[in-house]
Design an enzyme around this catalytic site. Structure first.
Site, mmCIF file in Angstrom:
data_model
loop_
_atom_site.group_PDB
_atom_site.id
_atom_site.type_symbol
_atom_site.label_atom_id
_atom_site.label_comp_id
_atom_site.label_asym_id
_atom_site.label_seq_id
_atom_site.Cartn_x
_atom_site.Cartn_y
_atom_site.Cartn_z
ATOM 1 N N GLU A 17 0.821 -1.216 0.000
ATOM 2 C CA GLU A 17 0.000 0.000 0.000
ATOM 3 C C GLU A 17 0.856 1.268 0.000
ATOM 4 O O GLU A 17 0.526 2.247 -0.670
ATOM 5 C CB GLU A 17 -0.928 0.021 1.232
ATOM 6 C CG GLU A 17 -1.952 -1.101 1.257
ATOM 7 C CD GLU A 17 -1.495 -2.349 2.003
ATOM 8 O OE1 GLU A 17 -2.340 -3.002 2.629
ATOM 9 O OE2 GLU A 17 -0.283 -2.670 1.955
ATOM 10 N N LEU A 18 1.966 1.244 0.769
ATOM 11 C CA LEU A 18 2.805 2.447 0.836
ATOM 12 C C LEU A 18 3.448 2.730 -0.519
ATOM 13 O O LEU A 18 3.485 3.875 -0.969
ATOM 14 C CB LEU A 18 3.884 2.296 1.911
ATOM 15 C CG LEU A 18 4.752 3.544 2.114
ATOM 16 C CD1 LEU A 18 3.931 4.721 2.631
ATOM 17 C CD2 LEU A 18 5.909 3.269 3.073
ATOM 18 N N ILE A 433 23.192 -1.855 -19.627
ATOM 19 C CA ILE A 433 23.380 -2.902 -18.624
ATOM 20 C C ILE A 433 22.398 -4.049 -18.827
ATOM 21 O O ILE A 433 22.704 -5.189 -18.511
ATOM 22 C CB ILE A 433 23.257 -2.309 -17.200
ATOM 23 C CG1 ILE A 433 24.317 -1.218 -16.992
ATOM 24 C CG2 ILE A 433 23.379 -3.382 -16.143
ATOM 25 C CD1 ILE A 433 25.742 -1.649 -17.254
ATOM 26 N N GLY A 434 21.218 -3.766 -19.355
ATOM 27 C CA GLY A 434 20.293 -4.876 -19.592
ATOM 28 C C GLY A 434 18.868 -4.444 -19.815
ATOM 29 O O GLY A 434 18.376 -4.457 -20.935
ATOM 30 N N ASP A 601 25.057 -11.252 -14.693
ATOM 31 C CA ASP A 601 25.026 -10.178 -13.691
ATOM 32 C C ASP A 601 25.346 -10.715 -12.301
ATOM 33 O O ASP A 601 24.742 -11.687 -11.863
ATOM 34 C CB ASP A 601 23.626 -9.554 -13.629
ATOM 35 C CG ASP A 601 23.369 -8.589 -14.769
ATOM 36 O OD1 ASP A 601 24.346 -8.105 -15.357
ATOM 37 O OD2 ASP A 601 22.195 -8.308 -15.058
ATOM 38 N N HIS A 643 28.023 -7.613 -14.418
ATOM 39 C CA HIS A 643 27.668 -6.281 -13.914
ATOM 40 C C HIS A 643 27.541 -6.357 -12.403
ATOM 41 O O HIS A 643 26.975 -7.298 -11.863
ATOM 42 C CB HIS A 643 26.348 -5.801 -14.515
ATOM 43 C CG HIS A 643 25.885 -4.504 -13.919
ATOM 44 N ND1 HIS A 643 26.581 -3.324 -14.098
ATOM 45 C CD2 HIS A 643 24.839 -4.201 -13.116
ATOM 46 C CE1 HIS A 643 25.964 -2.358 -13.438
ATOM 47 N NE2 HIS A 643 24.914 -2.863 -12.831
ATOM 48 N N HIS A 696 19.133 5.677 -10.979
ATOM 49 C CA HIS A 696 18.129 5.617 -9.911
ATOM 50 C C HIS A 696 17.327 6.907 -9.815
ATOM 51 O O HIS A 696 16.365 6.990 -9.061
ATOM 52 C CB HIS A 696 18.802 5.318 -8.570
ATOM 53 C CG HIS A 696 19.450 3.968 -8.554
ATOM 54 N ND1 HIS A 696 20.811 3.793 -8.706
ATOM 55 C CD2 HIS A 696 18.923 2.724 -8.460
ATOM 56 C CE1 HIS A 696 21.077 2.507 -8.687
ATOM 57 N NE2 HIS A 696 19.954 1.835 -8.539
#
Length: 758
Positions: A17-18, A433-434, A601, A643, A696
C-alpha cells in the site's frame, strides 16, 4: 515473566500500500495529506498485529517514507548541505528529493545495509558537518501509538553505527569518528525529547558491533553510552546480523539497561553473555528468512535462560522483520499447489505468532500451547524427510565435477583478441546494462498472461514488439553492443527462479529494497536444475533484428542466491554451485544459438561477504568458483560480461579479478568514480565499464557531468579497455528520460572518441 518486544516491522504493508501511495504522490495523483493518511493507517495496522501477538511493547520510529537512515540524517541535521534544505523545516517533497535527486542535485548515494538486500541512503559527512536535533519523526510516532493506548518502545539507530555507515566527503581529509563529540549532544536531545513524550524504554540499534570495528571505534562505545545513559529512559542496546561475543566484556560493562543479541545468526554467542546481569533480549526467531522455526528447539535454548534470568529475559526476532514478507496466510496458490512447502514457512505475521507461542510457553508452561508446539514439530519433521527437496542427479553432477571445471579455455589476453577479431568495436564501446523501461503496457500484458486473460501467442507478440522497439531505439542512438531490454522479465531473479527446478514463488511475498521499490524473492527449497532453455528464444529473436552484437542476459548464481530466501538445511555454497551448473547449461545453449556476448550479472557479490573479515576468503572462493562454473566451457571468442552495482570493491578486487569476466560494468556515478580509483591502483586486468550516469534518478545529467566522469575514468583505466554505459539497468525509468539520458551519454562518447583519434 518474559517480555516480548519487536525491533521493527515491514513498512510497505501487506499489499504494498505504501509503495502505490508514494508513487501516486510522486505522479501528483494524490495529495500529501492522502499519502500521510495511508502511512498512518499502515502504522496502526502494524501495531495491532504486534498487540495481537501479546507484545509488551510495540515498535515506533521504525516506519519511514523512504529509509530509516535518511530519517536519522534529518533528525540529526546531517542532510547534505549541497541541497540547501533546512533540516528543521524539511517538507515531505524535499525529503523525497534527498532520496531521488532533483534538477539541481543528484540523489544521496545508496548502498546495502550490512549484508542484507535492503538499501540505505549513505550519510555524507564533511569535516565541518554541524548537527542539529529534530526529534519530530520519532516523537510523532510515539505519540500516535500512545494515543491508541499502546505501550511503545522507540527505536533509533545508534550514533556509532550512524557514523560507521556514512562516508567522509569534501576536500579536507578527516576521520568521521572525529564528529562524535558534535553528534553526541544531538542524540541526547533526541532521546530527551522521547523521554519527555513518555518513552520508558528506548531501543538503540548498533549493528556495527557485528563487523570488524577498528579499536578506536570500539573504545568510543564507553563514552557514548556513559553519556546517553544519563538520559532518564531505560536503554536497550540492540545488536544483530552477527556475533558480538568478542565485545562481551565491553557490552557487559556499558551503563545500559538491556542488550539484544542475534541468536539466529550467531547462536554460539550466548555463552559469552551467560553472566549478563541486566535485561537480555534473545533474538530467537529469524528476522531475515522465511522458514518456520522449530519452537521446541527454540525453547531448549530459552527455557534455561528464563530459569536463570527470570524477568530479565526478553524475546524478539533476531533483527527487524523489515526483511521478511508480511503475511503467509494470503498465499492461497502456494497453499493449494505446494501444501508441504506452505507448512514449512513463516512470514512476518506468522513470526509474531511464533513469538506469542514462545512467550506463552515460557510464562504459562508448554502445556498452554501444546497444540501450536505439536504443529511446529510436525512441520519440522515433514521438511526434514521430504523427497521434494533432495535429487540424486543434481548431487551426482556436483560430485562428479572434474578438477578445473570452472576455468575458461585460455587466458584473457588471448580471449580478448579472439573477441575483438569479430566484434570490431571502436574505442570507448557503448552498451546498456540490460533492462529498458517496464511500461504499464508491459506489466499489463504480463499480468493478463499470468491470469490466463492473454494467450501465450498474444503475450509473445506483445513482448516481441517491445524488444523490436528497444533494438530500434538503440540503433538510432548508435550504441555498439545491444541488449533486448528484458521486457519479458518481471524481476531479474524471479524470472530465472520460475524456470529452474527447486524454486517456489509467492504472490504477495514482497520486501522493501529501497524507497518504493519492492522485490519478491523466490524461495529456494530444494535441489536446483534447469529443465529447459530460459532465454535463448528471446535473445535470438532480438539478434535477428540487428547486425550489431546482441548480449544474452543472465542473472549470476551468487545474485540468485543472495536475492532469494535460501533453504537453511545445506550450505549456501552447495546451493550456489547447483545454480551455477544450471546457468552453465543456458550459457552454452546461447553460444550454440549464435549469441556470443553473454552478460552474467553479479550485483550481489559484495553483499554476500560475511561481516567478519576472517570469514571472507571461504566465501569469495566459492562465490568466484560458482561464477566461473556458470561460464565454463565457452569458446575464447565468446565475450562474458558481468555487472555489479551498489558495491565497494576496494577490499575484494583480487577476488573480482579472479572471476575472470572479459568485461565488468560497475555502478560508479553516485560516488563520483570513487570506486574506479581502486580498479586503477589494483591494475584490474580485464575490460571495465564504469557507469557514467545514475539511473536511480529520473534526472537527465548534463553533458558536462557525464564528460567529467568519463574523463576521470580515462585517467584511471587504459582507454583501450574502457567501456561506456549507464550505472545499472533502466527498468524503473520512463522512456522519455531514458532516451534523453542515453543521448547525453552518446554525445559525450562521440566527443571523446574524436579527441582520442587526433
Amino acid at each position: 515473566m518474559t517480555t516480548l518486544h519487536f525491533s521493527g516491522f515491514p513498512r510497505v504493508g501487506a499489499f504494498r500500500e505504501l509503495k502505490f501511495a508514494q508513487e501516486k504522490y510522486w505522479r501528483k495523483e494524490i495529495s500529501e495529506q492522502e499519502l500521510l493518511a495511508v502511512a498512518k493507517d499502515l502504522r496502526e495496522k502494524n501495531w495491532k498485529h504486534q498487540v495481537a501477538a501479546n507484545a509488551d511493547f510495540v515498535a515506533v520510529g521504525d516506519f519511514t517514507f523512504y529509509d530509516h537512515i535518511l530519517d536519522l540524517q534529518v533528525a540529526t541535521g546531517a542532510i547534505p548541505a549541497r541541497f540547501g534544505f533546512d533540516s528543521q523545516n524539511l517538507s515531505l517533497e524535499q525529503f523525497f528529493q534527498l532520496a531521488r535527486g532533483n534538477k539541481d542535485q543528484f540523489a544521496i548515494e545508496m548502498t546495502k545495509w550490512f549484508d542484507t538486500n535492503y538499501h540505505y541512503l549513505v550519510p555524507e559527512f564533511h569535516a565541518d558537518t554541524e548537527f542539529k536535533a529534530n526529534a519530530k519523526h520519532y516523537v510523532q510516532q510515539l505519540q500516535e501509538a500512545q494515543a491508541l493506548g499502546l505501550k511503545a518502545k522507540p527505536t533509533v539507530v545508534g550514533p556509532l553505527t550512524f557514523l560507521w555507515v556514512g562516508k567522509e566527503k569534501g576536500a579536507v581529509e578527516f576521520d568521521r569518528l572525529s564528529l562524535l563529540p558534535k553528534l553526541l549532544p544531538v542524540y541526547v536531545e533526541i532521546l530527551t525529547a522521547l523521554v519527555e513524550a513518555g518513552a520508558e524504554w528506548i531501543q538503540i540499534d548498533e549493528p556495527a558491533l557485528a563487523v570488524d570495528l577498528p579499536k578506536e571505534w570500539v573504545e568510543a562505545y564507553k563514552d557514548v553510552y556513559a553519556t546517553l545513559s544519563k538520559v532518564s529512559a531505560k536503554i536497550l542496546l540492540s545488536t544483530y546480523f552477527g556475533s558480538v561475543a568478542e565485545h562481551a566484556a565491553l557490552l557487559k560493562a556499558l551503563p545500559v539497561d538491556g542488550l539484544h543479541i542475534d541468536l539466529v545468526r550467531a547462536p554460539e554467542q550466548l555463552d559469552a553473555f551467560a553472566d549478563y546481569d541486566k535485561v537480555l533480549s534473545a533474538g530467537v526467531i529469524d528476522g531475515r528468512n522465511i522458514w518456520r522455526a522449530n519452537l521446541n528447539k527454540v525453547l531448549e535454548t530459552v527455557e534455561p535462560l528464563q530459569a536463570k534470568l527470570g524477568d530479565r529475559l526478553w524475546i524478539s526476532s533476531s533483527c527487524s522483520l523489515l526483511h521478511t514478507p508480511f503475511d503467509l496466510s494470503v498465499e492461497e496458490k502456494l497453499k493449494a499447489n505446494k501444501p508441504d512447502l506452505y507448512s514449512w514457512l513463516a512470514f512476518t505475521l506468522q513470526k509474531t505468532q511464533e513469538l506469542r507461542v514462545l512467550k506463552a510457553a515460557l510464562n504459562e508452561g508448554r502445556d498452554s500451547v501444546a497444540e501450536e508446539l505439536a504443529a511446529s514439530q510436525a512441520a519440522a519433521d515433514s521438511r526434514a524427510n521430504s523427497s521434494e527437496i533432495h535429487r540424486a542427479d543434481v548431487a551426482k553432477r556436483l560430485a562428479d565435477l572434474p578438477a578445473n571445471a570452472d576455468q575458461r579455455k585460455s587466458p584473457f589476453a588471448d580471449r580478448i583478441k579472439a573477441q575483438q577479431a569479430w566484434l570490431n568495436l571502436p574505442l570507448l564501446p557503448t552498451t546498456n546494462i540490460g533492462s529498458f523501461p517496464q511500461t504499464t503496457e508491459i506489466r499489463q500484458a504480463r499480468s493478463a498472461f499470468k491470469k490466463g486473460e492473454l494467450s501465450a501467442a498474444d503475450y509473445e507478440a506483445a513482448m516481441k514488439k517491445e524488444i523490436a522497439l528497444v533494438v530500434e531505439e538503440q540503433e538510432k542512438l548508435d550504441l555498439d553492443v545491444l541488449v533486448h531490454g528484458e521486457a519479458e522479465r518481471n524481476d531479474m531473479v524471479e524470472y530465472f527462479g520460475e524456470l529452474l527446478s527447486g524454486f517456489a514463488f509467492t504472490q504477495y511475498g514482497w520486501v522493501q529494497s529501497y524507497g518504493s521499490r519492492c522485490v519478491k524473492p523466490p524461495i529456494i527449497f530444494g535441489d536446483v536444475s534447469r529443465p529447459e532453455a530460459m532465454t535463448v528464444a528471446w535473445s535470438t529473436y532480438a539478434q535477428s533484428l540487428t547486425k550489431r552484437p546482441m548480449k544474452g542476459m543472465l542473472t549470476g548464481p551468487v545474485t540468485i542466491l543472495q536475492w532469494s530466501f535460501v533453504r537453511n538445511d545445506i550450505p549456501r555454497s552447495t546451493v550456489c554451485k547447483q545454480i551455477a551448473l544450471a546457468l552453465n547449461d543456458e550459457v552454452l545453449d546461447l553460444e550454440k544459438a549464435g549469441i556470443k556476448v553473454i552478460q552474467i550479472d553479479e550485483p550481489a557479490i559484495r553483499e554476500g561477504l560475511p561481516l567478519k573479515r576472517a570469514d571472507w576468503d571461504a566465501y569469495l572462493n566459492w562465490a568466484g568458483e560458482s561464477f566461473r562454473l556458470s561460464s565454463a566451457g565457452c569458446e575464447d571468442s565468446t565475450q562474458i560480461h558481468t555487472h555489479m552495482c551498489y558495491s565497494e570493491f576496494n577490499d575484494i578486487l583480487p577476488a573480482i579479478a579472479a572471476m575472470d569476466a572479459d568485461v565488468i560494468t560497475i555502478e560508479t556515478s553516485r560516488s563520483d568514480m570513487e570506486l574506479l580509483t581502486a580498479f586503477g591502483e589494483f591494475q584490474y586486468p580485464n575490460d571495465i565499464g564504469p557507469g557514467v550516469y545514475d539511473i536511480h534518478s529520473p534526472r537527465v545529467p548534463t553533458e558536462a557531468e557525464v564528460e567529467h566522469l568519463l574523463r576521470k575514468a580515462i585517467e584511471v583505466v587504459p582507454v583501450e579497455r574502457l567501456w561506456v554505459n549507464p550505472d545499472c539497468g533502466l527498468k524503473t525509468r520512463g522512456w522519455k528520460e531514458t532516451l534523453e539520458q542515453l543521448q547525453v551519454m552518446m554525445n559525450v562518447t562521440r566527443k571523446l572518441r574524436a579527441e582520442l583519434a587526433k
